[in-house]
Write a protein that holds these residues in place. Structure first.
Motif, PDB file in Angstrom:
ATOM      1  N   ALA A  20       0.840  -1.206   0.000  1.00 26.05           N
ATOM      2  CA  ALA A  20       0.000   0.000   0.000  1.00 26.05           C
ATOM      3  C   ALA A  20       0.873   1.253   0.000  1.00 26.05           C
ATOM      4  N   ARG A  21       1.933   1.247   0.807  1.00 26.18           N
ATOM      5  CA  ARG A  21       2.846   2.398   0.867  1.00 26.18           C
ATOM      6  C   ARG A  21       3.507   2.606  -0.499  1.00 26.18           C
ATOM      7  N   HIS A  22       3.952   1.537  -1.111  1.00 27.62           N
ATOM      8  CA  HIS A  22       4.595   1.611  -2.429  1.00 27.62           C
ATOM      9  C   HIS A  22       3.611   2.137  -3.482  1.00 27.62           C
ATOM     10  N   MET A  23       2.389   1.630  -3.467  1.00 28.92           N
ATOM     11  CA  MET A  23       1.385   2.066  -4.438  1.00 28.92           C
ATOM     12  C   MET A  23       1.034   3.537  -4.240  1.00 28.92           C
ATOM     13  N   TRP A  44      -6.644   3.591   3.003  1.00 23.22           N
ATOM     14  CA  TRP A  44      -7.659   3.247   2.000  1.00 23.22           C
ATOM     15  C   TRP A  44      -7.132   2.137   1.090  1.00 23.22           C
ATOM     16  N   ILE A  45      -5.895   2.289   0.628  1.00 23.93           N
ATOM     17  CA  ILE A  45      -5.305   1.271  -0.250  1.00 23.93           C
ATOM     18  C   ILE A  45      -5.127  -0.036   0.510  1.00 23.93           C
ATOM     19  N   GLU A  46      -4.604   0.029   1.731  1.00 22.25           N
ATOM     20  CA  GLU A  46      -4.370  -1.198   2.493  1.00 22.25           C
ATOM     21  C   GLU A  46      -5.666  -1.949   2.748  1.00 22.25           C
ATOM     22  N   ASP A  47      -6.755  -1.248   3.044  1.00 23.04           N
ATOM     23  CA  ASP A  47      -8.056  -1.910   3.224  1.00 23.04           C
ATOM     24  C   ASP A  47      -8.450  -2.687   1.972  1.00 23.04           C
ATOM     25  N   LYS A  48      -8.190  -2.104   0.810  1.00 24.97           N
ATOM     26  CA  LYS A  48      -8.507  -2.782  -0.455  1.00 24.97           C
ATOM     27  C   LYS A  48      -7.617  -4.017  -0.647  1.00 24.97           C
ATOM     28  N   LEU A  49      -6.358  -3.901  -0.271  1.00 24.83           N
ATOM     29  CA  LEU A  49      -5.434  -5.024  -0.429  1.00 24.83           C
ATOM     30  C   LEU A  49      -5.755  -6.162   0.536  1.00 24.83           C
ATOM     31  N   ILE A  50      -6.224  -5.823   1.714  1.00 21.63           N
ATOM     32  CA  ILE A  50      -6.570  -6.843   2.704  1.00 21.63           C
ATOM     33  C   ILE A  50      -7.674  -7.754   2.184  1.00 21.63           C
ATOM     34  N   SER A  51      -8.571  -7.214   1.356  1.00 24.11           N
ATOM     35  CA  SER A  51      -9.633  -8.053   0.769  1.00 24.11           C
ATOM     36  C   SER A  51      -9.020  -9.169  -0.069  1.00 24.11           C
TER      37      SER A  51
END
Length: 119
Positions: A20-23, A44-51
């Protein structure tokens, strides 16, 4: 034995937090370069990645090493897709998809992609 910077990066890059940090860093650079508003956050990105899955295709994300060049060697790497390409990087205008979908969306009409996914 001490890990090298490259080994530490690769391990971090394969986590949802690290990816998420990289993105976000990459999106921030693109937004600045192109004068685009950015309001998405690391969380927000990390929540999406966790899915764990592409928001459009349902294909699972694949997190691999590759020194931060995920999509160059991994078609199913997560990618930030702006729904309206002239719009901002905002939660309302972005989704996290697999890189191959995002790339195809930029190259082909969305109707063709929908036809392929519905087949």
């Amino acid at each position: 034995m001490a890990k090298t910077v490259k080994e530490r990066f690769n391990k971090y890059y394969c986590t949802t937090k690290g990816r998420a940090r990289h993105m976000l860093n990459n999106a921030t650079q693109r937004a600045k370069r192109n004068g685009i508003e950015l309001s998405i956050t690391h969380e927000w990105i990390e929540d999406k990645l966790i899915s764990g899955i592409c928001e459009v295709t349902g294909i699972p994300f694949v997190f691999q090493e590759n020194d931060g060049k995920g999509h160059h060697f991994n078609s199913f790497s997560p990618s930030i897709d702006r729904l309206d390409q002239s719009g901002p990087y905002s939660p309302d205008n972005c989704q996290v998809t697999c890189w191959i979908y995002n790339r195809a969306k930029g190259a082909f009409p969305i109707e063709d992609l929908r036809l392929m996914m519905d087949s």
